[in-house]
Design a protein around this motif. Structure first.
Motif, PDB file in Angstrom:
ATOM      1  N   LEU A   1       0.534  -0.891  -0.166  1.00 11.44           N
ATOM      2  CA  LEU A   1      -0.263   0.048   0.238  1.00 11.44           C
ATOM      3  C   LEU A   1       0.934   1.239  -0.189  1.00 11.44           C
ATOM      4  O   LEU A   1       0.562   2.452   0.701  1.00 11.44           O
ATOM      5  CB  LEU A   1      -0.813   0.045   1.443  1.00 11.44           C
ATOM      6  CG  LEU A   1      -2.051  -1.079   1.527  1.00 11.44           C
ATOM      7  CD1 LEU A   1      -3.030  -1.132   2.586  1.00 11.44           C
ATOM      8  CD2 LEU A   1      -3.237  -1.335   0.422  1.00 11.44           C
ATOM      9  N   GLY A   2       1.871   1.225  -0.600  1.00 14.43           N
ATOM     10  CA  GLY A   2       2.910   2.422  -0.206  1.00 14.43           C
ATOM     11  C   GLY A   2       2.166   3.604  -0.991  1.00 14.43           C
ATOM     12  O   GLY A   2       2.451   4.348  -0.724  1.00 14.43           O
ATOM     13  N   ALA A   3       1.956   2.832  -2.254  1.00 11.41           N
ATOM     14  CA  ALA A   3       1.718   3.877  -3.057  1.00 11.41           C
ATOM     15  C   ALA A   3       0.007   4.926  -2.743  1.00 11.41           C
ATOM     16  O   ALA A   3      -0.194   5.941  -2.786  1.00 11.41           O
ATOM     17  CB  ALA A   3       0.699   3.487  -4.873  1.00 11.41           C
ATOM     18  N   VAL A   4      -0.629   4.080  -2.196  1.00  6.21           N
ATOM     19  CA  VAL A   4      -1.957   4.415  -1.441  1.00  6.21           C
ATOM     20  C   VAL A   4      -1.644   5.639  -0.646  1.00  6.21           C
ATOM     21  O   VAL A   4      -1.705   6.863   0.064  1.00  6.21           O
ATOM     22  CB  VAL A   4      -2.608   3.281  -0.815  1.00  6.21           C
ATOM     23  CG1 VAL A   4      -3.600   4.542   0.244  1.00  6.21           C
ATOM     24  CG2 VAL A   4      -3.559   2.298  -1.600  1.00  6.21           C
ATOM     25  N   LEU A   5      -0.266   5.401  -0.319  1.00  2.00           N
ATOM     26  CA  LEU A   5      -0.096   5.869   1.967  1.00  2.00           C
ATOM     27  C   LEU A   5       0.335   7.520   1.416  1.00  2.00           C
ATOM     28  O   LEU A   5       0.991   8.397   2.360  1.00  2.00           O
ATOM     29  CB  LEU A   5       0.966   5.278   2.654  1.00  2.00           C
ATOM     30  CG  LEU A   5      -0.109   4.126   3.454  1.00  2.00           C
ATOM     31  CD1 LEU A   5       0.524   2.994   4.493  1.00  2.00           C
ATOM     32  CD2 LEU A   5      -1.071   4.828   4.217  1.00  2.00           C
ATOM     33  N   ALA A   6       1.591   7.214   0.189  1.00  6.04           N
ATOM     34  CA  ALA A   6       2.701   7.848  -0.062  1.00  6.04           C
ATOM     35  C   ALA A   6       1.821   9.768  -0.304  1.00  6.04           C
ATOM     36  O   ALA A   6       0.170   9.728  -1.147  1.00  6.04           O
ATOM     37  CB  ALA A   6       3.451   7.645  -1.389  1.00  6.04           C
ATOM     38  N   GLY A   7       2.578  10.560  -0.584  1.00  4.63           N
ATOM     39  CA  GLY A   7       2.212  11.698  -0.738  1.00  4.63           C
ATOM     40  C   GLY A   7       1.933  12.567   0.051  1.00  4.63           C
ATOM     41  O   GLY A   7       1.356  12.474   1.357  1.00  4.63           O
ATOM     42  N   PRO A   8       2.255  13.925   0.051  1.00  6.58           N
ATOM     43  CA  PRO A   8       1.836  15.357   0.693  1.00  6.58           C
ATOM     44  C   PRO A   8       0.839  15.036   1.666  1.00  6.58           C
ATOM     45  O   PRO A   8      -0.427  14.719   0.492  1.00  6.58           O
ATOM     46  CB  PRO A   8       2.842  16.144   0.642  1.00  6.58           C
ATOM     47  CG  PRO A   8       2.463  15.943  -1.313  1.00  6.58           C
ATOM     48  CD  PRO A   8       2.877  14.710  -1.426  1.00  6.58           C
ATOM     49  N   LEU A   9       0.628  15.542   2.520  1.00  8.36           N
ATOM     50  CA  LEU A   9      -0.778  15.441   3.157  1.00  8.36           C
ATOM     51  C   LEU A   9      -0.661  16.871   3.704  1.00  8.36           C
ATOM     52  O   LEU A   9      -0.218  17.625   4.166  1.00  8.36           O
ATOM     53  CB  LEU A   9      -1.131  14.893   4.555  1.00  8.36           C
ATOM     54  CG  LEU A   9      -1.006  13.400   3.737  1.00  8.36           C
ATOM     55  CD1 LEU A   9      -1.263  12.355   5.245  1.00  8.36           C
ATOM     56  CD2 LEU A   9      -1.835  12.480   2.827  1.00  8.36           C
ATOM     57  N   PRO A  10      -2.686  17.756   3.273  1.00 11.25           N
ATOM     58  CA  PRO A  10      -2.129  18.996   4.269  1.00 11.25           C
ATOM     59  C   PRO A  10      -2.260  19.407   5.630  1.00 11.25           C
ATOM     60  O   PRO A  10      -2.456  18.589   6.348  1.00 11.25           O
ATOM     61  CB  PRO A  10      -3.935  19.053   4.156  1.00 11.25           C
ATOM     62  CG  PRO A  10      -4.379  18.365   3.393  1.00 11.25           C
ATOM     63  CD  PRO A  10      -3.520  17.120   3.036  1.00 11.25           C
ATOM     64  N   GLY A  11      -1.898  20.421   6.177  1.00  9.33           N
ATOM     65  CA  GLY A  11      -1.625  20.510   7.603  1.00  9.33           C
ATOM     66  C   GLY A  11       0.108  20.613   8.083  1.00  9.33           C
ATOM     67  O   GLY A  11       0.588  20.273   7.096  1.00  9.33           O
ATOM     68  N   GLY A  12       0.443  21.831   8.777  1.00  8.60           N
ATOM     69  CA  GLY A  12       1.322  21.379   9.119  1.00  8.60           C
ATOM     70  C   GLY A  12       1.788  20.534  10.124  1.00  8.60           C
ATOM     71  O   GLY A  12       1.481  19.541  10.361  1.00  8.60           O
ATOM     72  N   GLU A  13       3.042  21.182  10.834  1.00  7.62           N
ATOM     73  CA  GLU A  13       3.459  20.364  11.958  1.00  7.62           C
ATOM     74  C   GLU A  13       3.887  20.961  13.885  1.00  7.62           C
ATOM     75  O   GLU A  13       4.576  20.370  14.231  1.00  7.62           O
ATOM     76  CB  GLU A  13       4.956  19.726  11.524  1.00  7.62           C
ATOM     77  CG  GLU A  13       5.474  19.263  10.153  1.00  7.62           C
ATOM     78  CD  GLU A  13       5.441  17.936  10.709  1.00  7.62           C
ATOM     79  OE1 GLU A  13       4.571  17.528  11.365  1.00  7.62           O
ATOM     80  OE2 GLU A  13       4.836  17.142   8.607  1.00  7.62           O
ATOM     81  N   GLY A  14       2.445  21.924  13.581  1.00  9.85           N
ATOM     82  CA  GLY A  14       2.628  22.457  14.399  1.00  9.85           C
ATOM     83  C   GLY A  14       1.971  21.830  15.952  1.00  9.85           C
ATOM     84  O   GLY A  14       1.979  20.705  15.641  1.00  9.85           O
ATOM     85  N   ARG A  15       2.535  21.987  17.159  1.00  9.41           N
ATOM     86  CA  ARG A  15       2.162  21.327  18.052  1.00  9.41           C
ATOM     87  C   ARG A  15       0.195  21.429  17.810  1.00  9.41           C
ATOM     88  O   ARG A  15       0.327  22.513  17.835  1.00  9.41           O
ATOM     89  CB  ARG A  15       2.402  21.805  19.474  1.00  9.41           C
ATOM     90  CG  ARG A  15       2.590  22.075  20.499  1.00  9.41           C
ATOM     91  CD  ARG A  15       2.575  22.005  21.729  1.00  9.41           C
ATOM     92  NE  ARG A  15       2.504  21.890  22.781  1.00  9.41           N
ATOM     93  CZ  ARG A  15       3.477  20.928  23.617  1.00  9.41           C
ATOM     94  NH1 ARG A  15       4.144  20.123  23.081  1.00  9.41           N
ATOM     95  NH2 ARG A  15       2.765  20.314  25.147  1.00  9.41           N
ATOM     96  N   PRO A  16      -0.651  20.602  18.491  1.00  9.77           N
ATOM     97  CA  PRO A  16      -1.671  20.035  18.480  1.00  9.77           C
ATOM     98  C   PRO A  16      -2.019  20.458  19.623  1.00  9.77           C
ATOM     99  O   PRO A  16      -1.682  20.639  20.538  1.00  9.77           O
ATOM    100  CB  PRO A  16      -1.867  18.301  18.002  1.00  9.77           C
ATOM    101  CG  PRO A  16      -0.400  17.529  18.523  1.00  9.77           C
ATOM    102  CD  PRO A  16       0.201  18.811  18.104  1.00  9.77           C
ATOM    103  N   ALA A  17      -3.269  20.893  19.518  1.00  8.57           N
ATOM    104  CA  ALA A  17      -4.106  21.270  20.921  1.00  8.57           C
ATOM    105  C   ALA A  17      -4.897  20.389  21.537  1.00  8.57           C
ATOM    106  O   ALA A  17      -5.143  19.847  20.556  1.00  8.57           O
ATOM    107  CB  ALA A  17      -4.781  22.918  20.491  1.00  8.57           C
ATOM    108  N   THR A  18      -5.707  20.728  22.462  1.00 12.14           N
ATOM    109  CA  THR A  18      -6.233  19.636  22.885  1.00 12.14           C
ATOM    110  C   THR A  18      -7.452  19.956  22.451  1.00 12.14           C
ATOM    111  O   THR A  18      -7.975  20.917  23.233  1.00 12.14           O
ATOM    112  CB  THR A  18      -6.285  19.556  24.684  1.00 12.14           C
ATOM    113  OG1 THR A  18      -4.992  18.587  24.733  1.00 12.14           O
ATOM    114  CG2 THR A  18      -6.915  18.089  24.548  1.00 12.14           C
ATOM    115  N   PRO A  19      -8.758  18.950  22.491  1.00 13.88           N
ATOM    116  CA  PRO A  19      -9.871  19.860  22.156  1.00 13.88           C
ATOM    117  C   PRO A  19     -10.296  20.038  23.580  1.00 13.88           C
ATOM    118  O   PRO A  19     -10.612  19.696  24.090  1.00 13.88           O
ATOM    119  CB  PRO A  19     -10.627  18.534  21.175  1.00 13.88           C
ATOM    120  CG  PRO A  19      -9.823  17.942  20.875  1.00 13.88           C
ATOM    121  CD  PRO A  19      -8.533  17.397  21.631  1.00 13.88           C
TER     122      PRO A  19
END
Length: 473
Positions: A93-111
């Motif tokens: 499934l490498g081709a399925v999982l590959a590719g850039p995803l939206p969003g940055g690498e910032g610190r996630p917040a607790t909802p």
């Protein structure tokens, strides 16, 4: 291999005994072959062959099975050595999982409220690793940064596990809290957390895939919540990024064999096309929904809903009304199995979704034709939908209130329209959600076009302008 059974069925006595014990342990754990395969990272067809004794597992596979079935020391004594020819075939499934995803690498917040309202268990059927009637226990709350650190540790292990139940349950609980918050608040701040976790899941899946095992359980979870990320991007008015998430989610859902998620993601494409004013594309996606199921059942219900709106967008009133009637009829015939697969169509939520779609389609037709009878029919559907909205679902309540007000405008009922819209103007503007903003903009234009010189309408327009200035919109 030892001697064959007398029946000559190609099953060795040693592996038949192993398979029988494995089947006993699996059933004791209340897992299907498919669920066990997702848990350990092997295809369900191979699980079946191990249980029937027609295929020999590797030593690593036996260790994985014992750990996942809480059966340490039960299966391994039944084999003297591993037969490496039992290495599992799987579709990379490498081709399925590959590719850039939206969003940055910032610190996630607790909802907001997640730590205080953390569930003890997932809803039955909420985990792809366990039986549909099993409510999986959820470990104590950890903040999103700690959670993604744990995912990273699993990903970077010498042999990345295809799934770690406690970690999967934490991921599902956190994403469920994000979805809960998104349904009840006009804020889209949980987007960063959702995207952060999805990126971590995709990286974990890539590592599992690279190790020669199937990451389907992780892919299935990622597909489901890609929809949440896409909808939040859509609400921010970021159609291209919403489309990116929908595209990733569709590829993941197809790889995981998850028809339910494919349907819901395709309906999101309908919505995105309609928001962009592209009626033919909206209708095309709605027809694609119909192609994912048979002529009946919940998929047909959903397809009729979205086709009703699609036909309205291209001005085909007769077909819009026909699809609306078919959607209502199909909803009333849903079976228990349908509602297990699509629980969001059960009880009043099904009527909410169908009548909301009917109201939107008929309202759009009324705007095109100026027909007051059509606008009144749209208003009746909007009112039925609004009556089913839980008080806590503020975004949906705002959207349907504005839609009902717009139907009143089309029916020539100025006082009723202003009475509905007046109390929610500031909330609607402050929401800064694209679907709500578009409803408000349409109402504003239709009021101005029909009664622009009326003092009450001028006052309403001034309130909208002031609210937009205050919100910086």
């Amino acid at each position: 291999m030892s001697r064959k059974h007398a029946a000559g069925d190609g099953v060795s006595a040693r592996w038949a005994e192993f398979g029988a014990q494995m089947r006993y342990c699996r059933r004791r754990a209340r897992l299907t072959q498919h669920q066990l395969g997702q848990l350990v990272g092997y295809h369900h067809s191979l699980i079946s062959k191990w249980e029937s004794g027609t295929r020999a597992p590797t030593a690593r596979a036996v260790a994985d099975l014992e750990r996942s079935l809480s059966a340490e020391g039960t299966l391994s004594p039944l084999i003297a050595s591993a037969d490496e020819r039992g290495h599992p075939p799987f579709t990379p499934l490498g081709a399925v999982l590959a590719g850039p995803l939206p969003g940055g690498e910032g610190r996630p917040a607790t909802p907001d409220g997640a730590a205080d309202d953390w569930p003890d268990r997932l809803a039955p059927g909420g985990c792809p690793l366990h039986a549909a009637d099993h409510a999986c226990a959820v470990p104590p709350f950890v903040d999103p940064t700690q959670l993604t650190d744990r995912i990273r540790a699993a990903r970077e292990a010498a042999e990345p596990p295809a799934a770690v139940p406690d970690l999967v349950h934490l991921v599902l609980a956190l994403l469920d809290r994000c979805e809960y918050r998104a349904l009840r608040s006009t804020s889209t701040t949980v987007l960063g957390t959702v995207e952060h976790v999805l990126r971590a899941l995709a990286a974990w899946g890539e590592a599992v895939n690279a190790a020669g095992r199937s990451p389907l359980a992780l892919v299935r979870i990622a597909a489901n919540y890609a929809q949440l990320a896409g909808r939040l991007r859509m609400q921010r008015g970021q159609g291209a990024l919403a489309m990116a998430w929908a595209s990733h989610g569709l590829r993941w859902a197809e790889a995981a064999g998850d028809t339910t998620t494919r349907v819901t993601l395709t309906t999101d494409l309908c919505t995105l096309a309609r928001l962009d004013g592209d009626g033919p594309s909206a209708l095309g996606y709605a027809r694609a929904v119909a192609g994912l199921g048979g002529r009946g059942g919940w998929i047909a219900t959903v397809a009729h809903m979205y086709q009703a709106r699609g036909y309205a967008a291209i001005g085909d009133g007769a077909e819009c009304r026909r699809r609306a009637a078919l959607g209502r009829s199909a909803l009333g015939r849903l079976s228990g199995r349908d509602l297990v697969e699509a629980p969001w169509l059960a009880d009043g939520q099904g009527q909410l979704r169908v009548e909301s779609a009917v109201a939107g389609g008929l309202r759009d037709l009324a705007v095109l034709t100026g027909d007051r009878a059509t606008a009144r029919s749209a208003g009746e559907a909007a009112l039925l939908a609004l009556e089913q909205v839980p008080v806590a679902m503020l975004p949906t309540r705002l959207l349907l209130t504005l839609r009902l007000a717009d139907c009143r405008v089309g029916a020539g009922e100025l006082d009723a329209a202003l009475e509905l819209a007046g109390p929610v103007v500031e909330q609607a503007v402050a929401a800064r959600r694209r679907t709500i903003s578009q409803e408000l903009a349409g109402l504003y234009d239709h009021l101005t076009g029909a009664w622009g010189g009326v003092r009450e309408v001028r006052d309403f327009r001034e309130r909208v302008r002031a609210a937009r200035e205050s919100a910086g919109a």
